[in-house]
Design an enzyme around this catalytic site. Sequence first.
Site, PDB file in Angstrom:
ATOM      1  N   HIS A   7       0.814  -1.214   0.000  1.00 22.95           N
ATOM      2  CA  HIS A   7       0.000   0.000   0.000  1.00 22.95           C
ATOM      3  C   HIS A   7       0.845   1.260   0.000  1.00 22.95           C
ATOM      4  CE1 HIS A   7       0.456  -0.660   4.476  1.00 22.95           C
ATOM      5  NE2 HIS A   7       0.580   0.648   4.492  1.00 22.95           N
ATOM      6  N   GLU A  43      -7.634   4.601  10.262  1.00 24.37           N
ATOM      7  CA  GLU A  43      -7.270   4.379   8.864  1.00 24.37           C
ATOM      8  C   GLU A  43      -8.302   3.590   8.089  1.00 24.37           C
ATOM      9  OE1 GLU A  43      -6.249   1.177   7.753  1.00 24.37           O
ATOM     10  OE2 GLU A  43      -5.357   0.163   9.466  1.00 24.37           O
ATOM     11  N   GLN A  59      -3.930   3.410   1.438  1.00 27.63           N
ATOM     12  CA  GLN A  59      -4.262   3.487   2.865  1.00 27.63           C
ATOM     13  C   GLN A  59      -4.379   4.958   3.257  1.00 27.63           C
ATOM     14  OE1 GLN A  59      -1.115   2.837   5.849  1.00 27.63           O
ATOM     15  NE2 GLN A  59      -2.402   1.204   6.675  1.00 27.63           N
ATOM     16  N   HIS A  83       4.066   7.102   3.618  1.00 25.38           N
ATOM     17  CA  HIS A  83       4.975   5.961   3.519  1.00 25.38           C
ATOM     18  C   HIS A  83       4.581   5.042   2.373  1.00 25.38           C
ATOM     19  CE1 HIS A  83       1.758   4.249   6.179  1.00 25.38           C
ATOM     20  NE2 HIS A  83       1.996   3.157   5.478  1.00 25.38           N
ATOM     21  N   GLU A 133       7.677   0.624   4.885  1.00 26.18           N
ATOM     22  CA  GLU A 133       7.027  -0.353   5.762  1.00 26.18           C
ATOM     23  C   GLU A 133       7.092  -1.729   5.107  1.00 26.18           C
ATOM     24  OE1 GLU A 133       2.974   0.749   6.739  1.00 26.18           O
ATOM     25  OE2 GLU A 133       2.470  -1.297   7.331  1.00 26.18           O
TER      26      GLU A 133
END
Length: 147
Positions: A7, A43, A59, A83, A133
């Site tokens: 994502h 989220e 996301q 991110h 991530e």
Amino acid sequence: MFMRIDHIGIACHDLEEKIEFFSRTFELTVVAREVNEEQGVKEAMLHIADGAGGGSYIQLLEPLSEDSPVGKFLARRGEGVHHVAFGVNDVADAMARINEKGVRLLDERPRHGSMNSRIAFLHPKDVGGMLTELVQASDSGKPSQNV
Ligand code: MC0
């Protein structure tokens, strides 16, 4: 090591407003919502496609407080890409292999992420300025433990 982009995390001030925009403009569907107290976010995951070891998503992230990671990011940089998350088969193994190459881990052990994934973050300063991530999806085939 990386199997897909899991994502793109986008920081926003108003989650409901951004859900409405992304779902209407790009014809995406919200498949999960969560309040993650540990990460300081509310989220939503908008599904794009299915890939190796899991799906790909946008996301949307709204901070729970100003002193959370996303709250500080918004104050410093405003709304935008926070991110990029990559899907891996085994997050603990990926953490160890990446750390061996000199990249700092922001998590000592995998943590709970969206849709019961196991996640870990890498320091943005060691990855060309990109907060990165690692995501082991709950359906990756590996048992979900130590979360
Ligand atoms: C900070 N920096 C970033 C950044 N945030 N660079 C790129 N992308 C970001 N998102 C830069 C700052 O500008 C600064 O650079 C340097 O990193 C150090 O920042 P800092 O002053 O230490 O700032 P902090 O205290 O905000 O910490 C940043 C850090 C933190 C990345 C260490 O946010 C963190 O641990 N993040 C990981 C957890 C997280 O983000 N959780 C929220 C998403 P200069 O050049 O000014 O020194 S949770 C999530 O996404 C879950 C729900 C999921 O996916 O399932």
